[in-house]
Design an enzyme around this catalytic site. Structure first.
Site, PDB file in Angstrom:
ATOM      1  CG  ASP A  11      -1.999   1.020   1.180  1.00  0.00           C
ATOM      2  OD1 ASP A  11      -2.184   1.629   0.112  1.00  0.00           O
ATOM      3  OD2 ASP A  11      -2.669   1.227   2.214  1.00  0.00           O
ATOM      4  CG  ASP A 106      -3.199   3.903  -3.446  1.00  0.00           C
ATOM      5  OD1 ASP A 106      -4.124   3.122  -3.726  1.00  0.00           O
ATOM      6  OD2 ASP A 106      -3.261   4.731  -2.519  1.00  0.00           O
ATOM      7  CD  GLU A 107      -5.638  -0.925  -1.654  1.00  0.00           C
ATOM      8  OE1 GLU A 107      -5.425  -1.752  -0.755  1.00  0.00           O
ATOM      9  OE2 GLU A 107      -6.619  -0.145  -1.652  1.00  0.00           O
TER      10      GLU A 107
END
Length: 362
Positions: A11, A106-107
């Protein structure tokens, strides 16, 4: 004997804000908020850690963020810029394992059970990933390591920013026990309220209840939570397959009566859907708004557009228009949702999207 799974949840830390802080040094020491217009009905997408000290958080109305920290710097999102950075990061992940499941820009979840050589352990793989991301992008990533998606996801948020949290199988019960039930996958405000009504606030209290009790309270999902409370989560990490639609919905803890608040919720959801589309390189032609009233009557209203889109402003504007084709505003609602379907590949587009807070009126 079956090999114990090794799953990472990676993350990125304050991703949108971090990209700006890396590239624009004057933003590194100031409270920074990425989102919609703080003088309108925009919503916070993300905030750096300096801004979070003032109580600013994602999905918050941007106007509230401005009241909390009047001297914060507010920037509109540059989604194509974040997409380019996301592609670089996902490429790094895929050098360690081909089993990468992006959850957003973003993860991502990584399955490394059979990919430990030459590192020797999942912890060492995670350390190598953190180092590569930092060296090649100038950004930081927090990683949770465990034997399930459920625990790896919780662990990645444990020591942010730039953290590494390893929860070994024998530690899982103790790790989960004191957590509020809201930390478990799928538990939102409505489920949390149901559980509170039967005296359950923590995972330990959830674990004390029988399968029958939880099924009576929550149906099939109660059985899932019975397993989650024990760290049992067989969901695999999978390379994304072709999707027919992408959507977000939310059941509210209390019914919403004001149309303006409904609009704000739909705007936030549209932003989340747009982020999912961008993470998968997709756009769609049909926008659907979903409404459920207190009597559980559920309506959907759809609009097929002339051209495919992944623009959150356009998605949100249509969702708000579609909402007005229902009785929402005249009646309270208990659930809202936004879905985009008729998907197609978005590669080759160079649009810059205005995430969370387009001024297009619904």
């Amino acid at each position: 004997m079956e090999t114990e799974r090794r799953i990472l949840h990676c993350d990125m830390d304050s991703f949108f804000a971090a990209v700006h802080m890396r590239d624009e040094p004057h933003l590194r020491e100031v409270p920074l908020v990425i989102g919609g217009d703080p003088d309108g009905r925009g919503v916070v997408s993300t905030a750096n850690y300096a801004a979070r000290e003032y109580g600013i958080h994602s999905a918050q109305p941007a106007a509230t963020a401005k009241r909390l920290c009047p001297h914060a710097v507010f920037l509109r999102p540059e989604l194509e810029r974040y997409r380019r950075e996301s592609r670089r990061i996902m490429a790094i992940f895929r050098e360690f394992t081909e089993i990468v499941e992006p959850a957003s820009l973003d993860e991502a979840y990584l399955e490394v059970t059979d990919r430990l050589a030459p590192y020797g352990s999942a912890t060492a793989v995670a350390e190598a990933i953190r180092s590569r991301v930092r060296e090649e992008t100038g950004l930081t990533v927090s990683i949770g390591v465990s034997s399930s998606r459920l625990v790896a996801k919780i662990a990645s948020d444990w020591d942010k920013p730039d953290g590494l949290t390893v929860v070994r199988p024998e530690r899982v019960p103790d790790f989960l026990a004191p957590l509020p039930v809201r930390k478990l996958h799928g538990v939102g405000p409505a489920t949390e309220e149901v559980l509170a009504g039967i005296g359950i606030a923590t995972v330990a209290e959830l674990r004390d209840r029988s399968r029958e009790q939880l099924a009576e309270a929550l149906g099939q999902f109660g059985l899932t939570l019975h397993d989650f409370a024990r760290g049992i989560d067989p969901r695999p990490v999978g390379v994304p397959r072709e999707r027919k639609s992408l959507g977000v919905e939310d059941t509210f803890q209390r019914d919403i009566e004001e149309l303006e608040e409904m609009d704000r919720r739909l705007t936030t959801m549209a932003g989340h859907v747009a982020e999912q589309l961008a993470a998968r390189g997709l756009r769609g032609r049909t926008v659907t708004a979903k409404v459920r009233f207190p009597d559980f009557r559920t309506l959907t209203r759809s609009q097929t557009l002339e051209g495919a889109t992944a623009d959150p402003g356009e998605i949100g504007a249509w969702a708000r228009r579609l909402l007005r084709r229902t009785e929402a505003g005249q009646r309270p609602v208990r659930l809202l949702g936004v879905t985009v379907s008729n998907l197609e590949d978005a590669e080759g587009t160079a649009e810059q999207f205005s995430l969370f807070g387009s001024q297009t009126k619904g």
